[in-house]
Scaffold this active site. Sequence first.
Site, PDB file in Angstrom:
ATOM      1  N   GLU B 116      11.010  -2.162   4.836  1.00  0.00           N
ATOM      2  CA  GLU B 116       9.504  -2.128   5.444  1.00  0.00           C
ATOM      3  C   GLU B 116       9.021  -3.794   5.319  1.00  0.00           C
ATOM      4  O   GLU B 116       8.046  -4.101   6.034  1.00  0.00           O
ATOM      5  CB  GLU B 116       8.684  -1.192   4.687  1.00  0.00           C
ATOM      6  CG  GLU B 116       9.241   0.013   4.653  1.00  0.00           C
ATOM      7  CD  GLU B 116       8.738   0.922   5.760  1.00  0.00           C
ATOM      8  OE1 GLU B 116       8.643   0.544   6.856  1.00  0.00           O
ATOM      9  OE2 GLU B 116       8.922   2.220   5.864  1.00  0.00           O
ATOM     10  N   TYR B 123       6.030  -9.080  11.768  1.00  0.00           N
ATOM     11  CA  TYR B 123       4.805  -9.029  12.730  1.00  0.00           C
ATOM     12  C   TYR B 123       4.188 -10.484  12.476  1.00  0.00           C
ATOM     13  O   TYR B 123       3.689 -10.924  13.296  1.00  0.00           O
ATOM     14  CB  TYR B 123       3.734  -8.084  11.903  1.00  0.00           C
ATOM     15  CG  TYR B 123       4.286  -6.686  11.943  1.00  0.00           C
ATOM     16  CD1 TYR B 123       4.855  -6.170  13.293  1.00  0.00           C
ATOM     17  CD2 TYR B 123       4.265  -5.705  10.823  1.00  0.00           C
ATOM     18  CE1 TYR B 123       5.384  -4.791  13.499  1.00  0.00           C
ATOM     19  CE2 TYR B 123       4.771  -4.433  11.194  1.00  0.00           C
ATOM     20  CZ  TYR B 123       5.316  -4.055  12.357  1.00  0.00           C
ATOM     21  OH  TYR B 123       5.668  -3.030  12.482  1.00  0.00           O
ATOM     22  N   ASP B 243      15.128   1.446  11.886  1.00  0.00           N
ATOM     23  CA  ASP B 243      14.834   1.634  10.564  1.00  0.00           C
ATOM     24  C   ASP B 243      14.124   2.840  10.316  1.00  0.00           C
ATOM     25  O   ASP B 243      14.318   3.742   9.333  1.00  0.00           O
ATOM     26  CB  ASP B 243      14.365   0.351  10.012  1.00  0.00           C
ATOM     27  CG  ASP B 243      15.268  -0.787   9.943  1.00  0.00           C
ATOM     28  OD1 ASP B 243      16.397  -0.525  10.084  1.00  0.00           O
ATOM     29  OD2 ASP B 243      14.738  -1.842   9.685  1.00  0.00           O
ATOM     30  N   GLU B 244      13.040   3.090  11.139  1.00  0.00           N
ATOM     31  CA  GLU B 244      11.893   4.443  10.837  1.00  0.00           C
ATOM     32  C   GLU B 244      12.595   5.388  10.931  1.00  0.00           C
ATOM     33  O   GLU B 244      12.105   6.461  10.283  1.00  0.00           O
ATOM     34  CB  GLU B 244      10.783   4.139  11.688  1.00  0.00           C
ATOM     35  CG  GLU B 244       9.918   3.008  11.326  1.00  0.00           C
ATOM     36  CD  GLU B 244       9.425   2.767   9.709  1.00  0.00           C
ATOM     37  OE1 GLU B 244       9.269   3.748   9.235  1.00  0.00           O
ATOM     38  OE2 GLU B 244       9.288   1.811   9.475  1.00  0.00           O
ATOM     39  N   HIS B 247      14.163   6.368   7.833  1.00  0.00           N
ATOM     40  CA  HIS B 247      13.373   6.349   6.728  1.00  0.00           C
ATOM     41  C   HIS B 247      12.478   7.861   6.825  1.00  0.00           C
ATOM     42  O   HIS B 247      12.289   8.559   6.020  1.00  0.00           O
ATOM     43  CB  HIS B 247      12.003   5.302   6.675  1.00  0.00           C
ATOM     44  CG  HIS B 247      12.630   4.077   6.708  1.00  0.00           C
ATOM     45  ND1 HIS B 247      11.722   3.071   6.839  1.00  0.00           N
ATOM     46  CD2 HIS B 247      13.842   3.633   6.355  1.00  0.00           C
ATOM     47  CE1 HIS B 247      12.208   1.864   6.665  1.00  0.00           C
ATOM     48  NE2 HIS B 247      13.554   2.247   6.213  1.00  0.00           N
TER      49      HIS B 247
END
Lengths: 83, 381
Positions: B116, B123, B243-244, B247
């Site tokens: 994360e 960003y 990735d999410e 997760h």
Amino acid sequence: MSFTCTVDAHNYVFDKHKSLLENLEVHALNPEYQCRDGYCGACRCLLLKGQVSYTQPPLVYLHKNEILTCCSRATHPIEIQTK
Amino acid sequence: MAYSTFSKIPNDAMKEPMFFGNSVNVARYDQQKFEIFEKLIEKQLSFFWRPEEIDVSQDRIDFMNLPSHEQHIFISNLKYQTLLDSIQGRSPNIAFLPIVSLPELETWIETWSFSETIHSRSYTHILRNLFTDPSEVFEDIVTNEEIQKRASDIAHYYDVLIHAVQFMQLHGLEQSNVKYINLKGEEEPLSLRSIKKKLYLCICSVNALESIRFYVSFACSFAFAERDLLEGNAKIIKLIARDEALHLNSTQQILNIWADGKDDPEMAEIAIECFAQGRDIFLKAASQEKEWAAYLFKDGSMIGLNEQILCQYVEYISNQRMKAIGYEAPFDIKNNPIPWITHWLVSDNVQVAPQETEISSYLVGQIDSKVDSEKLSHFEL
């Protein structure tokens, strides 16, 4: 080479050498998927009859009778429920 | 129940519950109570990427040419993503590491949170390219009312758990000299069971965050790229989405393991007890995301996405995610209202050169473990 797969009560001819997801796509059944790699769970559906084997172990928590179509195959007639 | 960085209790990690057992001592992975977390770690490591690998220079030109209401959509969405990853880059570590009891789960939490932080750094990479001075955008994240509304709700369950666990580890629960004053400033009787409930609700909230909130923001990012705009940004979001997916899988695993009684039996009871509260967390997240959609499109929609379609997507994705952890689908919608998103979420077409990444299968293929000793017969020393 092929076997019958009953998808939501309709019969289709599936290819043994393709994953269930690829077969669903061949028949334009608009299957759900995301990662196509066994870890997101988007292609999860219910196996009502028969057996499937996995080309790689699914990383998703599967409840009883749930399967992932992206990484599974079958050789004999099966019945699945996608909706 | 004080935390120890290396507990001297000679416990059997295979018999510990996921949380609230003995603190982890030896970081060993030769045996695993829940092998899935080890597999998730391997997968996450194989996904490793860095934001600098993606060229975002064309994005600045695209962004400057957007009409102002589309710039608002893009920047607000990016601010929201920054907020979500700011929280996720630290909270799992602070909330879960002090109470985790399995080595593989402990390492998964660290790996998860670390990835994360890469998202957060990306960003900055995107914003630094769009603006000469991105400070204004970052500063607005803590003052923007619409973002604040979400932030307080997401952070709440983490904060409540962290606060109670800190009290428990400092004062212990078997004493009556010090009273527990909760975050609202009220006296609250604390028991291990009540803290476990806070953990359960926190995991539900994290799951809602990663499985619903994130995906709504992904839809917005990809909608621009569908029009061949801001594609560098979309490439980064594509990596983040991959990735999410991993997760949210891990929190689904935890919730399902508890509910099916495969871990702490008390957590199985709590899963039943908090069933309705868990559902409310998801429904509230869904309704907040719909409010957010209204804010995004307040000055006008964009081609391919408007408030109505995004709200339908919120309902669709909520149905999917809630079914995955044993809830009935709460909304009527059956089909994905933005089918084009699948193309962006598929991870097998994420472009990587195998020799530059750590695809585990590729690396495994480098070693021929079956060497016939005959082949070495002509070697002489």
